[in-house]
Design an enzyme around this catalytic site. Structure first.
Site, PDB file in Angstrom:
ATOM      1  N   GLU A  68       0.808  -1.224   0.000  1.00  0.00           N
ATOM      2  CA  GLU A  68       0.000   0.000   0.000  1.00  0.00           C
ATOM      3  C   GLU A  68       0.840   1.272   0.000  1.00  0.00           C
ATOM      4  OE1 GLU A  68      -0.886  -2.715   1.614  1.00  0.00           O
ATOM      5  OE2 GLU A  68      -2.891  -3.083   0.781  1.00  0.00           O
ATOM      6  N   HIS A 137     -11.736  -5.024   8.156  1.00  0.00           N
ATOM      7  CA  HIS A 137     -12.100  -4.906   6.752  1.00  0.00           C
ATOM      8  C   HIS A 137     -13.452  -4.229   6.549  1.00  0.00           C
ATOM      9  CE1 HIS A 137      -8.912  -7.815   6.231  1.00  0.00           C
ATOM     10  NE2 HIS A 137      -9.150  -7.994   4.947  1.00  0.00           N
TER      11      HIS A 137
END
Lengths: 333, 329
Positions: A68, A137
């Site tokens: 990321e 999540h």
């Protein structure tokens, strides 16, 4: 909206995002995609980028390792060099993994350079509970990024808005975080074809009313809309506003509404503490105090991580009855 | 491998000298209370910075750190603009918004970050843009040994390797990461060994030898331009002014700084070039005088320059033109 193409048809929100990106990639060679699993045949975890690598080539659809920080950094550097990247961070919770690149680098480059450079990048993230994915999540973290001066925060809840705002996000020369609530991906609605632009800082008044203002964005626009319909049957006339962009915020639209109704309920899926609802409440209280009949009421998730167990997960998200109850409280004054 | 020409050798020396004199001047301005800032000197590390500058074009990109004065000067950033920036003046290269740790000059394509390891991912994008546009431009990223323990180093090395980005990773190993010596933080002998993990070439060079550094860096730059991908270069050196100017260096064994000061690459290279007949003593003295004069004038100009107006406080948070906000569209 341009007069060039005024057709409209019903599509779902995620396809509207795809359409906007593809149209812009055709129009502007500088636009490219990068992120994890975005290439064909997989086409992204929710298939929002499906077809892109086949149509535009792998050259313009960079399928990255699970990195990321590298993704956001690469997007920032490419943007500095004049390209217009659309980076995908799969889930908003993962912003924690790359926050330095987003908040310390991308967001501050224009400022720290004294205006020498700009960072025309878009970061797409999914957000929201309901998928049963659990605490790491399923969050709604728009407040984290609203708190970073230099970033713009876009959170569409209809297909037309998703398309129009994505086109704007790509064309804006600032870093824009574009939040896609997964529960809304399959919401269907009228969406114009062609170059349909929605500027930032323009809220949508979904329903006009005179008794109470509800400001809601993201997933909970569904619950708020259902609540407004039920309240109408009781004779309570709700004005429903979807800000569409949190930064910049169309505060004027909200203030105008509150001056009319005197009551404000803010609804968001994110947890209450430090949520953007508090920001809106503070702004409205400071600028429309005389119009308010009572305090601004927030309807939000409780201050907790998203639980895995389905009934717990469902109980955590603001429900229609929670919103109705809040409006009833507001109507007591 | 390309060897430095005589002209390049002199250019490198002049760059090293300019950086040295600049930072010594900043040091004395701070110690005498004339300039208040938090300054992290690259003093002692100039040789590989000068070599890198000599290998890059004006249009190539350079990402550096809060310890990047020599890198920036080597790339072409003007000392006047940097000094005014340190003073926080409107005439500074970033109009006082960036300051000592995050100034940049986009005209010569430099970017700097104050976050250790934070620049490497950005360098990926600068390199990617060259590849995307099918140019033979390159990006270089300078960082210290400390940064190679940051996650972003590993992500960036891997990312650059898998995409064969035209990127030169230059690690200036100065044996310290902030206040911690390398032996306490890093379990391997050579930083360049880390390249093996990413399948790219890694090479160690004497970072105090500008000519050796030039050979190694130019080779890496040539590889990158030819589409052969990234290289990790470890340039061994030492920071002669501690972590920041004013650092009492309590964490360093006594005698260590003096030991390295005796190996100061700038006067050593001066002597070498004169001995080799590449540079005349008279010219060396002239270069020094010119820089000193320039610095004197830069100090006066920076002192007299205005601060940014408070009415500009909120400028540059967002780019105001080419925005899609309703007022503009």
């Amino acid at each position: 909206m341009t007069s060039a193409d005024v057709g409209t048809r019903i599509i779902n929100l995620k396809d509207a995002i795809t359409e906007a990106m593809f149209e812009e990639m055709e129009r502007d060679d500088r636009v490219f995609l990068l992120g994890e699993d975005i290439s064909d045949p997989f086409g992204g975890v929710y298939q929002v980028t499906l077809g892109a690598s086949t149509k535009f080539g792998e050259h313009r659809v960079l399928e990255t390792p699970i990195s990321e920080s590298a993704i956001i950094g690469c997007a920032s550097g490419a943007a500095l060099a004049g390209l217009r990247p659309i980076a995908e961070i799969m889930i908003i919770d993962f912003l924690g993994v790359c926050m330095d690149q987003l908040a310390n680098q991308a967001a501050k480059m224009h400022f720290m350079s004294g205006g020498q450079v700009s960072v025309p990048m878009v970061v797409r993230v999914t957000a929201g509970a309901g998928g049963g994915f659990g605490a790491q999540h399923s969050s709604s973290l728009e407040a984290w990024i609203c708190h970073v001066p230099g970033l713009k925060v876009v959170f569409p809840s209809t297909p037309a808005d998703a398309k129009g705002l994505m086109l704007s996000a790509i064309r804006d020369d600032n870093p824009v975080v574009f939040i896609e609530n997964i529960h809304l991906y399959w919401q269907r609605g009228e969406c114009p074809t062609g170059d349909h632009i929605i500027p930032f800082g323009v809220a949508a008044v979904r329903r006009e009313g005179s008794d109470c203002t509800i400001v809601a964005w993201g997933r909970v626009t569904l619950e708020a809309s259902a609540a407004a319909e039920q309240l109408a049957k009781e004779g309570v006339d709700v004005e429903l506003i979807d800000p569409r962009t949190l930064v910049p915020l169309d505060l004027e639209c909200i203030l105008k509404s509150v001056r009319k109704t005197g009551r404000l309920v803010v609804v968001h899926e994110a947890v209450e503490r430090g949520g953007f609802g508090g920001e809106i409440a503070a702004l409205v209280q400071s600028q429309a105090w005389e119009s308010l009949k009572g305090p601004v009421i927030r309807v939000t998730a409780a201050n907790m991580p998203v639980p895995y167990s389905k009934p717990l997960e469902a109980a955590m998200i603001p429900r229609i009855e929670d919103i109705i109850s809040a409006v009833h409280s507001a109507m007591e004054r | 491998m390309t060897k430095a020409s005589a002209e390049t050798k002199v250019t490198m020396y002049r760059t090293m000298l300019e950086a040295k004199l600049f930072e010594e001047r900043v040091g004395s301005l701070m110690m005498s209370g004339q300039l208040e800032t938090f300054y992290l000197a690259q003093r002692g590390q100039e040789a590989s910075s000068a070599a890198l500058g000599a290998c890059l074009r004006r249009t190539d990109s350079l990402v550096t750190t809060y310890r990047g004065l020599a890198d920036q000067v080597a790339k072409g950033v003007q000392v006047e603009a940097i000094l005014a920036e340190l003073w926080g003046k409107e005439t500074g290269i970033c109009k006082g918004r960036g300051g000592a740790m995050h100034y940049m000059d986009w005209a010569v394509r430099t970017y700097a970050t104050g976050v250790v390891g934070g620049g490497l991912p950005v360098a990926l994008g600068l390199a990617f843009a060259e590849q995307y546009r099918h140019t033979d431009g390159v990006a270089a990223c300078v960082f210290g040994d400390g940064a190679t323990n940051q996650g972003t180093f590993h992500e960036s090395m891997n990312f650059a390797a898998i995409f064969r980005l035209p990127l030169v990773f230059l690690c200036q190993n100065n044996l310290y990461g902030e206040a911690t010596p390398i032996a306490k933080s890093t379990p391997i002998e050579r930083i360049s060994q880390r390249a093996v993990a990413y399948g790219i070439p890694g090479v160690t060079v004497d970072g105090n030898d500008p000519e050796a550094s030039y050979e190694v860096i130019s080779h890496a730059v040539d590889r990158a331009r030819a589409g052969e991908g990234p290289t990790l270069i470890e340039a061994n050196t030492f920071r002669l002014m501690g972590h920041f100017i004013g650092d009492p260096m309590v964490y360093m064994p006594s005698g260590e700084v003096e030991h390295h000061r005796a190996m100061d690459p700038v006067p050593i290279y001066r002597e070498k070039l004169i001995d080799d007949g590449v540079m005349k003593e008279l010219d060396a003295a002239q270069y020094e005088q010119e820089i000193v004069l320039r610095l004197d004038e830069a100090v006066t100009a920076a002192r007299e320059a205005p601060y940014p107006g408070i009415d500009t406080l909120n400028d540059y948070v967002y780019k105001a033109d080419m925005t899609m906000d309703k007022e503009s569209v």
